[in-house]
Design an enzyme around this catalytic site. Structure first.
Site, mmCIF file in Angstrom:
data_model
loop_
_atom_site.group_PDB
_atom_site.id
_atom_site.type_symbol
_atom_site.label_atom_id
_atom_site.label_comp_id
_atom_site.label_asym_id
_atom_site.label_seq_id
_atom_site.Cartn_x
_atom_site.Cartn_y
_atom_site.Cartn_z
ATOM 1 N N ASN A 3 -1.995 0.139 7.022
ATOM 2 C CA ASN A 3 -1.540 -0.988 7.380
ATOM 3 C C ASN A 3 -0.678 -1.829 6.298
ATOM 4 O O ASN A 3 -0.580 -3.063 6.468
ATOM 5 C CB ASN A 3 -2.776 -1.945 7.993
ATOM 6 C CG ASN A 3 -3.678 -2.346 6.886
ATOM 7 O OD1 ASN A 3 -3.947 -1.698 5.648
ATOM 8 N ND2 ASN A 3 -4.585 -2.816 7.364
ATOM 9 N N LYS A 43 0.985 -1.358 -0.010
ATOM 10 C CA LYS A 43 -0.044 0.252 0.138
ATOM 11 C C LYS A 43 0.828 1.226 -0.076
ATOM 12 O O LYS A 43 2.050 1.232 0.102
ATOM 13 C CB LYS A 43 -0.914 0.040 1.400
ATOM 14 C CG LYS A 43 -1.860 -1.277 1.212
ATOM 15 C CD LYS A 43 -2.808 -1.284 2.530
ATOM 16 C CE LYS A 43 -4.209 -1.991 2.423
ATOM 17 N NZ LYS A 43 -4.881 -1.784 3.569
ATOM 18 N N TYR A 76 -12.763 -2.018 -3.774
ATOM 19 C CA TYR A 76 -13.360 -2.266 -2.239
ATOM 20 C C TYR A 76 -14.719 -2.142 -2.272
ATOM 21 O O TYR A 76 -15.248 -1.571 -1.215
ATOM 22 C CB TYR A 76 -12.673 -1.108 -1.605
ATOM 23 C CG TYR A 76 -11.178 -1.602 -1.035
ATOM 24 C CD1 TYR A 76 -10.762 -2.725 -0.266
ATOM 25 C CD2 TYR A 76 -10.027 -0.775 -1.470
ATOM 26 C CE1 TYR A 76 -9.581 -2.903 0.170
ATOM 27 C CE2 TYR A 76 -8.787 -1.101 -1.175
ATOM 28 C CZ TYR A 76 -8.510 -2.110 -0.242
ATOM 29 O OH TYR A 76 -7.343 -2.376 0.068
ATOM 30 N N HIS A 105 -2.305 -5.466 1.648
ATOM 31 C CA HIS A 105 -3.416 -6.031 1.454
ATOM 32 C C HIS A 105 -3.498 -7.613 0.833
ATOM 33 O O HIS A 105 -2.206 -7.668 0.173
ATOM 34 C CB HIS A 105 -4.439 -5.536 0.148
ATOM 35 C CG HIS A 105 -5.478 -6.264 -0.211
ATOM 36 N ND1 HIS A 105 -6.657 -6.403 0.325
ATOM 37 C CD2 HIS A 105 -5.672 -7.144 -1.144
ATOM 38 C CE1 HIS A 105 -7.557 -7.061 -0.258
ATOM 39 N NE2 HIS A 105 -7.010 -7.594 -0.995
ATOM 40 N N GLU A 144 -9.771 -10.763 -7.568
ATOM 41 C CA GLU A 144 -8.791 -9.725 -7.413
ATOM 42 C C GLU A 144 -7.619 -9.649 -8.408
ATOM 43 O O GLU A 144 -7.093 -8.841 -8.820
ATOM 44 C CB GLU A 144 -8.352 -9.784 -5.995
ATOM 45 C CG GLU A 144 -9.449 -9.323 -5.172
ATOM 46 C CD GLU A 144 -9.113 -9.307 -3.347
ATOM 47 O OE1 GLU A 144 -9.797 -9.046 -2.689
ATOM 48 O OE2 GLU A 144 -7.797 -9.616 -2.988
#
Ligand code: RTP
Ligand code: MG
Length: 140
Positions: A114, A11, A51, A117, A128
């Site tokens: 965080n 990320k 998302y 993913h 995905e």
């Protein structure tokens, strides 16, 4: 145990801090092989689509902002039990709850930032992967 594929994102909070290599090292050390990878800037449309399952959640706006704040590295990972293995090396969603040695424990700033993913099951992994990669971009 069958060889599985899973989808991973490094990320923006992690690319910003130049942690791409350290995160890939963690993934490879956990027995996962990077069989496709590209660095992209996610568009708002891509982030909202990716998302979509979270669109009614209170954190959706913040999630889209965070994921489009800088470059990401999208990856296909392959290995035995790759989906669960990746979730294990990622650690809990909130870095406060993540086990020692996990990516999120070592690198994540917060639940929103965080660092990684990872797909949460075989169906989402397939969806995905197809969202970001064509078959000819994946070299197993
Ligand atoms: P991921 O999908 O990113 O691999 O993470 P996950 O399964 O552990 O977490 P998930 O419940 O799918 O949530 C997706 C991402 O949304 C952000 N989030 N923010 N502010 C909040 O309360 C909150 N809750 C979730 C996180 O960045 C999480 O990874
Ligand atoms: Mg998830």
């Amino acid at each position: 145990m069958a060889i599985e594929r899973t989808f991973s994102i490094i990320k923006p909070d992690a690319t910003e801090r130049n942690l791409t290599g350290k995160i890939i090292d963690k993934l490879e050390s956990a027995g996962l092989r990077v069989i496709a990878q590209k660095r992209i800037r996610m568009t708002r449309e891509q982030a909202e689509g990716f998302y979509a399952v979270h669109k009614e959640r209170p954190f959706f706006g913040e999630l889209v902002e965070t994921m489009t704040a800088g470059p990401v590295v999208v990856q296909v990972l392959e290995g035995e039990n790759a989906i669960a293995r990746n979730r294990e090396v990622m650690g809990a969603t909130n870095p406060k709850d993540a086990a020692p040695g996990t990516i999120r424990k070592e690198f994540a700033r917060s639940i929103g930032e965080n660092s990684v993913h990872g797909s949460d099951g075989p169906d989402t992994a397939r969806q995905e992967i197809a969202f970001f990669f064509t078959e000819d971009e994946i070299v197993g």
